[in-house]
Scaffold this motif. Structure first.
Motif, PDB file in Angstrom:
ATOM      1  N   LYS A 331      76.506  50.682  75.124  1.00 31.10           N
ATOM      2  CA  LYS A 331      75.960  52.036  75.049  1.00 31.10           C
ATOM      3  C   LYS A 331      76.619  52.743  73.877  1.00 31.10           C
ATOM      4  CE  LYS A 331      75.386  56.347  77.661  1.00 31.10           C
ATOM      5  NZ  LYS A 331      75.688  57.068  78.926  1.00 31.10           N
ATOM      6  N   ILE A 332      75.793  53.204  72.936  1.00 29.15           N
ATOM      7  CA  ILE A 332      76.282  53.905  71.745  1.00 29.15           C
ATOM      8  C   ILE A 332      75.715  55.313  71.786  1.00 29.15           C
ATOM      9  CG2 ILE A 332      76.426  53.872  69.227  1.00 29.15           C
ATOM     10  CD1 ILE A 332      75.593  50.884  69.404  1.00 29.15           C
ATOM     11  N   ASP A 333      76.587  56.303  71.872  1.00 26.69           N
ATOM     12  CA  ASP A 333      76.064  57.659  71.962  1.00 26.69           C
ATOM     13  C   ASP A 333      77.074  58.650  71.411  1.00 26.69           C
ATOM     14  OD1 ASP A 333      78.013  57.645  73.907  1.00 26.69           O
ATOM     15  OD2 ASP A 333      76.756  58.492  75.483  1.00 26.69           O
ATOM     16  N   GLY A 334      76.656  59.879  71.382  1.00 29.32           N
ATOM     17  CA  GLY A 334      77.551  60.938  70.955  1.00 29.32           C
ATOM     18  C   GLY A 334      76.812  62.054  70.259  1.00 29.32           C
ATOM     19  N   PRO A 335      77.252  63.271  70.454  1.00 27.57           N
ATOM     20  CA  PRO A 335      76.675  64.399  69.716  1.00 27.57           C
ATOM     21  C   PRO A 335      77.237  64.435  68.296  1.00 27.57           C
ATOM     22  CG  PRO A 335      78.401  65.178  71.171  1.00 27.57           C
ATOM     23  CD  PRO A 335      78.256  63.702  71.428  1.00 27.57           C
ATOM     24  N   THR A 336      76.385  64.704  67.333  1.00 31.52           N
ATOM     25  CA  THR A 336      76.807  64.943  65.958  1.00 31.52           C
ATOM     26  C   THR A 336      76.290  66.314  65.538  1.00 31.52           C
ATOM     27  OG1 THR A 336      74.840  63.833  65.078  1.00 31.52           O
ATOM     28  CG2 THR A 336      76.815  62.502  65.384  1.00 31.52           C
ATOM     29  N   TRP A 337      76.899  66.879  64.507  1.00 29.32           N
ATOM     30  CA  TRP A 337      76.499  68.220  64.113  1.00 29.32           C
ATOM     31  C   TRP A 337      76.762  68.448  62.630  1.00 29.32           C
ATOM     32  CZ3 TRP A 337      80.639  70.779  62.061  1.00 29.32           C
ATOM     33  CH2 TRP A 337      81.923  70.403  62.488  1.00 29.32           C
ATOM     34  N   LEU A 338      76.121  69.491  62.100  1.00 32.54           N
ATOM     35  CA  LEU A 338      76.336  69.882  60.703  1.00 32.54           C
ATOM     36  C   LEU A 338      76.147  71.379  60.571  1.00 32.54           C
ATOM     37  CD1 LEU A 338      75.376  68.241  57.408  1.00 32.54           C
ATOM     38  CD2 LEU A 338      74.487  70.534  57.831  1.00 32.54           C
ATOM     39  N   LEU A 339      76.983  71.989  59.726  1.00 28.27           N
ATOM     40  CA  LEU A 339      76.878  73.404  59.401  1.00 28.27           C
ATOM     41  C   LEU A 339      76.969  73.562  57.897  1.00 28.27           C
ATOM     42  CD1 LEU A 339      76.835  76.438  60.214  1.00 28.27           C
ATOM     43  CD2 LEU A 339      79.346  76.324  60.264  1.00 28.27           C
ATOM     44  N   LYS A 340      76.016  74.287  57.313  1.00 35.53           N
ATOM     45  CA  LYS A 340      76.017  74.574  55.874  1.00 35.53           C
ATOM     46  C   LYS A 340      75.957  76.079  55.684  1.00 35.53           C
ATOM     47  CE  LYS A 340      75.438  73.323  51.442  1.00 35.53           C
ATOM     48  NZ  LYS A 340      75.482  74.615  50.766  1.00 35.53           N
ATOM     49  N   VAL A 341      76.922  76.633  54.928  1.00 33.44           N
ATOM     50  CA  VAL A 341      76.988  78.066  54.650  1.00 33.44           C
ATOM     51  C   VAL A 341      76.989  78.263  53.134  1.00 33.44           C
ATOM     52  CG1 VAL A 341      78.312  80.189  54.915  1.00 33.44           C
ATOM     53  CG2 VAL A 341      78.251  78.514  56.779  1.00 33.44           C
ATOM     54  N   PHE A 356      80.622  68.704  58.958  1.00 32.04           N
ATOM     55  CA  PHE A 356      79.792  67.866  59.822  1.00 32.04           C
ATOM     56  C   PHE A 356      80.652  66.847  60.549  1.00 32.04           C
ATOM     57  CE2 PHE A 356      79.820  65.464  55.850  1.00 32.04           C
ATOM     58  CZ  PHE A 356      79.879  64.139  56.246  1.00 32.04           C
ATOM     59  N   SER A 357      80.116  66.351  61.647  1.00 30.47           N
ATOM     60  CA  SER A 357      80.774  65.324  62.442  1.00 30.47           C
ATOM     61  C   SER A 357      79.802  64.180  62.683  1.00 30.47           C
ATOM     62  CB  SER A 357      81.231  65.891  63.796  1.00 30.47           C
ATOM     63  OG  SER A 357      81.670  64.849  64.661  1.00 30.47           O
ATOM     64  N   ASP A 358      80.315  62.958  62.560  1.00 34.17           N
ATOM     65  CA  ASP A 358      79.481  61.782  62.847  1.00 34.17           C
ATOM     66  C   ASP A 358      80.153  60.868  63.877  1.00 34.17           C
ATOM     67  OD1 ASP A 358      81.535  60.803  61.295  1.00 34.17           O
ATOM     68  OD2 ASP A 358      80.272  59.448  60.131  1.00 34.17           O
ATOM     69  N   GLN A 359      80.989  61.444  64.715  1.00 39.07           N
ATOM     70  CA  GLN A 359      81.707  60.626  65.688  1.00 39.07           C
ATOM     71  C   GLN A 359      80.754  60.003  66.702  1.00 39.07           C
ATOM     72  OE1 GLN A 359      85.419  62.147  67.314  1.00 39.07           O
ATOM     73  NE2 GLN A 359      84.889  61.319  69.321  1.00 39.07           N
ATOM     74  N   GLN A 360      80.967  58.724  66.961  1.00 34.57           N
ATOM     75  CA  GLN A 360      80.182  57.992  67.947  1.00 34.57           C
ATOM     76  C   GLN A 360      81.119  57.209  68.856  1.00 34.57           C
ATOM     77  OE1 GLN A 360      77.271  55.485  65.970  1.00 34.57           O
ATOM     78  NE2 GLN A 360      75.656  56.925  66.490  1.00 34.57           N
ATOM     79  N   ASP A 361      80.695  57.051  70.094  1.00 34.29           N
ATOM     80  CA  ASP A 361      81.449  56.263  71.069  1.00 34.29           C
ATOM     81  C   ASP A 361      80.608  55.068  71.499  1.00 34.29           C
ATOM     82  OD1 ASP A 361      83.672  58.069  71.181  1.00 34.29           O
ATOM     83  OD2 ASP A 361      82.433  59.414  72.379  1.00 34.29           O
ATOM     84  N   THR A 362      81.217  53.899  71.447  1.00 31.33           N
ATOM     85  CA  THR A 362      80.543  52.674  71.882  1.00 31.33           C
ATOM     86  C   THR A 362      81.265  52.121  73.099  1.00 31.33           C
ATOM     87  OG1 THR A 362      79.874  52.146  69.614  1.00 31.33           O
ATOM     88  CG2 THR A 362      79.803  50.364  71.232  1.00 31.33           C
ATOM     89  N   THR A 363      80.536  52.027  74.198  1.00 29.97           N
ATOM     90  CA  THR A 363      81.078  51.499  75.443  1.00 29.97           C
ATOM     91  C   THR A 363      80.417  50.160  75.725  1.00 29.97           C
ATOM     92  OG1 THR A 363      81.374  53.741  76.309  1.00 29.97           O
ATOM     93  CG2 THR A 363      81.431  51.932  77.892  1.00 29.97           C
ATOM     94  N   SER A 364      81.215  49.100  75.780  1.00 29.73           N
ATOM     95  CA  SER A 364      80.690  47.752  75.997  1.00 29.73           C
ATOM     96  C   SER A 364      81.272  47.186  77.286  1.00 29.73           C
ATOM     97  CB  SER A 364      81.050  46.837  74.827  1.00 29.73           C
ATOM     98  OG  SER A 364      80.518  47.327  73.617  1.00 29.73           O
ATOM     99  N   ALA A 365      80.421  47.032  78.269  1.00 24.55           N
ATOM    100  CA  ALA A 365      80.833  46.460  79.554  1.00 24.55           C
ATOM    101  C   ALA A 365      80.478  44.976  79.569  1.00 24.55           C
ATOM    102  CB  ALA A 365      80.141  47.192  80.697  1.00 24.55           C
ATOM    103  N   ASN A 366      81.480  44.126  79.782  1.00 26.88           N
ATOM    104  CA  ASN A 366      81.282  42.677  79.768  1.00 26.88           C
ATOM    105  C   ASN A 366      81.274  42.134  81.185  1.00 26.88           C
ATOM    106  OD1 ASN A 366      81.563  43.023  76.986  1.00 26.88           O
ATOM    107  ND2 ASN A 366      82.523  41.011  76.767  1.00 26.88           N
ATOM    108  N   TYR A 367      80.316  41.220  81.426  1.00 28.05           N
ATOM    109  CA  TYR A 367      80.121  40.659  82.758  1.00 28.05           C
ATOM    110  C   TYR A 367      80.170  39.137  82.702  1.00 28.05           C
ATOM    111  CZ  TYR A 367      78.228  45.316  83.683  1.00 28.05           C
ATOM    112  OH  TYR A 367      78.058  46.676  83.787  1.00 28.05           O
TER     113      TYR A 367
END
Length: 1007
Positions: A331-341, A356-367
């Motif tokens: 699962k790869i997800d995360g909020p990203t944002w940008l502000l220009k003034v 701006f932010s481009d942080q992402q979190d990847t959660t890998s569950a192994n079975y």
């Protein structure tokens, strides 16, 4: 209006230039220029922002207004008699100049073009006689009309001369035959390249992209630290008109075709041909992205803001292969944002701020799953990976006089590469970077034995290892602090640009294998050297890799350039750049410093007919690349890297680890001394040159109708020097023994591997006897390796068209990419160790390595465009037809001092018999001579609907790879076992295919 005047009007509409319009400050802005009567006043206004600037036409009848933010402008000429002439809707794009002429270049009447109305253009790649660069610019509106994936690389791949890089390095492009690690990426003038290895970059939410410029060659002296290409993005910004909107993009898993299954196909292992290796029928991949944005004036004509919040989610089920006991859900997800003034302080000064932010979190569950089954069992554990971070950019632009503009930029970025694990019982596992291995109790298992041997012990993979790879230290990440000053000064016929930039980059890095080690099982064919004759025995190799440090690279450069209008229709470009690179190890010690590397740039542009309908141009330049910080983590800091072979009595059924180890082989040290720090003076040749190449381009563009232009250019690139590491200490040891020394290996003063320029004489400082005394040795280049070679030759043909309802671009590239090194990385084996690949570790590795390189795609045809039926409906298409990459056959070097070379199956040798008891050496198989992968072709289509009953609402459907062509795009090129030389059934096994057919749906509302 006669035909010539109509043609001139089209020229203006397409943004075509015929006077100097070079744009500095990292091409974040554009320019307007042209001719008028000397002494008259030109007023440039942006109605959307209230920006206004007045300048006086110079004595030679020309004017120029640089550093204009992209947008639509009104240009007014105020004559001495009180009358005016106005041009409405003048489009200014990033990195280009737009001509607006109120008199002919030959000094004609000031009313010559009064009846011309400048309008926005549909053309994708217009003629620009003021530029010597090879560049493509796509606006957000154009990108939205084309069926293309929403990322910077996919848009860059629309440009001629670009090809997709190997999947082992992620979603990256190769420009002009260079490796994917040799590009640079900019957002609003700030370098967002992840310089740790050059294999990543900070990404703005794609909905925030206003324009993307793709520089494929010939770029000016203000750009450096790249041998490939430059991707330059500018973001959307607020205006006096309030705007807001939201959209959702959805790629449903249920409408995505399955990836092809893979089967064994090595003809030297006929018993396995046709057997299933990987079943992808249960794999799944679905995603969505939603964004909301708003922008407008906080203070009319003065202060503006534009902001966006985006959330993405991608979920994948990956069942791996038939020979694995694991599958996973990612699962790869995360909020990203940008502000220009943007703040227009007054007509002469403005300030911009981007965050701006481009942080992402990847959660890998192994079975767990039963062997050779796609069923899902118990949870083994979960991996948590954090990537990306925050970026802040501030820029000042001052229009200090009519002829002098100054800009200054400061940027700060942070990028995380942190990973930790949680086992099924809830235990957290992480690596702190202290050279102690993180123990989950489950090592990484690799089994390369033939099928009849694997059945004996049943070793396929660990049933409890979570990642199957290494863990980055928990605090891994990168920090950049950069600033630059750029000047633009018009002096008569000369437009002078100059600047200074400093870029400091720090990386906290380190890795350790999960479970502490890799166990690699292989089969020795016994005394007779032949398979399946009853005398075989298995061996297992233990590999331990642990490293970590905080490393830095400091770099700065100065440049100066002159766009000189020698005549009204002939422009000469002269530029020069001086780069300084300094690399520091984990103890803050400098181990490489290269000062004032000179990079000249020359070019010309000839407006043959004087009306911008035929352009001849050319350029020549030298481009240099710094050494990445990643080199210092293992090569110049404390690290541990060992290998040792064992016989064994059995295998632990839970972990896959061997039990009853006996008869150990010799311990091998690979660039490591049990964690001891290395003397920085011994890490690199003292006469080290940077990696650099020369480039030459000659081309033309011609307008053939009022709506079409064609062009061609020839490109030649030649690598002049490369940086890599060499691990063959024999030439130094032999000379040292002859000189009466007693060399000590390994030792802090005598590292196995040292940085050098392949093929060049190298001067090394070495503590031969590990007693603190350094001895200088000059080693002839041919004793260590041949010269590093890489060349790229291409012919690009392109055809552009733009009408009111229809635009398209077509290009065909015929290219040859040849050499003995790809560059920063090594696609042959997926090696991402930028600048320290195994290419030149030993002289023998370079034998027969000259040939067609992995990024060689002989033929590439690209066509894309859009047709607007009416106000409600449009269709778009994107077609790619491309020849396949060359294939290698990599095997062992035998005999080598009585056995197999310790670098295993890394040589351009493939035997027809197995190692051990061979009658002679394996047959040479020079690079690229094992065949080519098949041609690929894909057609992407879209349809968009803008309902008249709901203003601002739109729907769009994209279909990628309409006919679901899934040709192989990469295969496993290692043909022989590294330890025994026996043929591997995995040779020629497909690693990647074309992406399968998938659908993307979009709904958007603007208000």
């Amino acid at each position: 209006m006669n035909r010539n005047l109509r043609r001139s009007a089209l020229t203006v509409a397409l943004g075509v230039c015929f006077a100097s319009s070079g744009v500095h400050a990292q091409s974040t802005a554009g320019a307007v220029f042209g001719q008028a009567t000397a002494g008259e006043t030109v007023v440039v206004e942006n109605p959307a922002t209230g920006f206004r600037r007045e300048i006086t036409v110079t004595g030679d009848g020309t004017y120029r207004v640089p550093a204009l933010s992209p947008g639509q402008y009104r240009i007014t000429l105020q004559r001495a008699d009180g009358t005016t002439a106005v041009r409405e809707g003048v489009a200014v794009n990033v990195g280009t100049g737009t001509p607006v002429n109120f008199a002919s270049a030959a000094g004609g009447s000031a009313t010559t073009l009064d009846s011309v109305v400048v309008v926005g253009a549909q053309a994708v790649n217009p003629i620009d006689v003021s530029s010597v660069e090879s560049t493509t610019i796509l606006t957000a509106a154009q990108i939205a009309k084309i069926p293309v994936l929403r990322d910077a690389t996919s848009v860059a791949l629309l440009a001629p001369g670009t090809v997709r890089g190997d999947n082992a390095f992620g979603n990256l492009a190769s420009f002009g035959g260079s490796s994917v690690a040799e590009n640079q990426y900019y957002v609003n003038g700030f370098n967002v390249t992840n310089s740790f290895r050059g294999l990543n970059f900070s990404k703005i939410p794609f909905e925030a992209v206003a324009e993307q410029q793709i520089k494929t060659g010939g770029y000016g002296a203000e750009f450096g630290r790249s041998l490939g290409g430059v991707i330059n993005q500018v973001t959307k910004r607020g205006t006096n008109e309030f705007e807001a909107g939201a959209n959702v993009f959805w790629l449903p898993e249920g409408l995505r075709e399955d990836v092809e299954n893979t089967y064994y196909s090595n003809p030297l292992v006929p018993g396995d041909i046709g057997k299933l290796r990987q079943d992808n029928s249960k794999d799944s991949d679905g995603s969505y992205n939603t964004s909301v944005w708003a922008g407008g004036a906080l203070i009319k004509d003065k202060l503006f803001a534009w902001g966006l919040l985006s959330y993405s989610n991608q979920e994948q089920d990956i069942y791996n292969s038939v020979v694995s006991r694991q599958n996973s859900t990612d699962k790869i997800d995360g909020p990203t944002w940008l502000l220009k003034v943007d703040w227009n302080i007054n007509d002469s000064n403005k300030v911009e701020f981007t965050a701006f932010s481009d942080q992402q979190d990847t959660t890998s569950a192994n079975y767990l799953n039963p062997l050779a089954s796609l069923d899902r069992g118990a949870l083994i554990g979960t991996s948590y990976l954090e990537t990306g971070g925050e970026n802040y950019i501030a820029r000042y632009t001052g229009y200090l006089t009519d002829s002098f503009t100054l800009s200054a930029l400061y940027g700060h970025s942070e990028f995380s590469r942190s990973r930790h694990l949680v086992t099924a019982n809830g235990t957290r596992v992480e690596y702190g970077g202290d050279l102690h291995v993180p123990a989950t109790g489950c090592p990484v298992i690799t089994d390369v034995r033939p099928g009849y041997r694997t059945a004996i012990t049943g070793v396929y993979a660990s049933s409890c290892n979570i990642t199957g790879t290494s863990i980055d230290r928990i605090d891994s990440g990168d920090t950049r602090d950069a600033w630059r000053i750029d000047g633009d000064w018009q002096i008569g016929d000369h437009q002078i640009g100059f600047g200074f930039d400093a870029d400091d980059y720090e990386s906290i890095a380190g890795q350790s294998i999960e479970g502490g080690r890799i166990w690699r099982y292989s089969t020795n064919n016994g005394p007779d050297g032949r398979a399946n004759t009853g005398d075989e025995f298995d061996i297992v190799r233990e590999q331990i890799v642990t490293q970590g440090s905080t490393v830095k690279v400091k770099q700065h450069a100065i440049y100066v350039e002159d766009n000189w209008n020698i005549t009204d229709n002939f422009l000469a470009y002269i530029g020069a750049r001086w780069d300084t690179f300094e690399n520091l190890n984990g103890f803050g010690q400098t181990y490489v410093k290269i000062e004032d590397q000179f990079g000249p740039r020359l070019g010309f542009s000839w407006d043959v007919n004087g009306d911008s309908t035929l352009k001849l141009y050319g350029n020549a330049g030298r481009y240099a690349l710094p050494l990445t910080p990643s080199v210092a983590v293992r090569g110049a800091s404390a690290s541990l890297f060992t290998r040792q072979n064992f016989r064994f009595a059995g295998v632990d059924p839970a972990t896959g680890a061997p039990i009853g180890l006996n008869t150990p082989g010799a311990l091998q040290y690979v660039n490591g001394e049990f964690g001891e720090p290395k003397n920085p003076a011994t890490i690199a040749a003292t006469n080290l040159d940077p990696m650099y190449q020369d480039e030459f381009i000659l081309g033309f563009q011609k307008q053939i109708t009022e709506h079409q232009s064609i062009g061609a250019r020839g490109i030649y690139r030649k690598l002049k020097a490369a940086i890599d590491d060499n691990c063959d200490y024999n030439p130094i040891v032999e000379q040292a023994v002859a000189d009466g020394f007693d060399p000590v290996l390994p030792g802090a003063g005598f590292p196995y591997c040292r940085m050098f320029n392949p093929g060049a004489d190298s001067v090394f400082l070495t503590d031969l006897e590990d007693n603190g005394t350094l001895t200088e040795y000059t080693v002839q280049g041919d004793l260590l390796s041949p010269e590093a070679k890489r060349s790229y030759k291409s012919l690009e043909l392109f055809w552009d068209g733009g009408w009111e309802k229809f635009f398209f671009q077509a290009s065909y590239t015929l290219a040859w990419n040849k050499g003995n090194t790809e560059g920063g990385v090594k696609s042959d084996i997926g090696q991402a160790d930028t600048s320290v690949t195994q290419d030149f570790d030993y002289k023998e590795l370079a034998v027969d390595s000259y040939g067609y390189l992995p990024n060689d795609r002989r033929h590439s045809l690209k066509v894309f465009g859009n047709y607007q039926f009416n106000d409600e409906w449009s269709v778009g298409a994107n077609v790619l037809v491309q020849s396949g990459r060359p294939i290698n056959c990599l095997g062992v070097l035998y005999p080598y001092h009585g056995g197999i070379h310790p670098y295993g199956s890394s040589f351009f040798r493939c035997g027809t018999t197995e190692a051990g008891g061979r009658d002679g050496p394996a047959e040479a198989m020079p690079r690229g001579t094992a065949g080519r992968l098949p041609w690929t072709n894909s057609i992407d289509l879209n349809v968009a609907y803008f309902p008249s009953w709901a203003t601002g609402l739109q729907f769009k459907m994209d279909i990628f790879n309409v006919f679901n062509n899934q040709k192989v795009t990469s295969v496993t090129e290692v043909a022989e076992d590294a330890t025994t030389g026996a043929p591997l059934n995995t040779y020629l096994l497909p690693r990647t295919f074309q992406a399968p057919r998938q659908f993307r749906f979009m709904v958007q509302y603007d208000f």
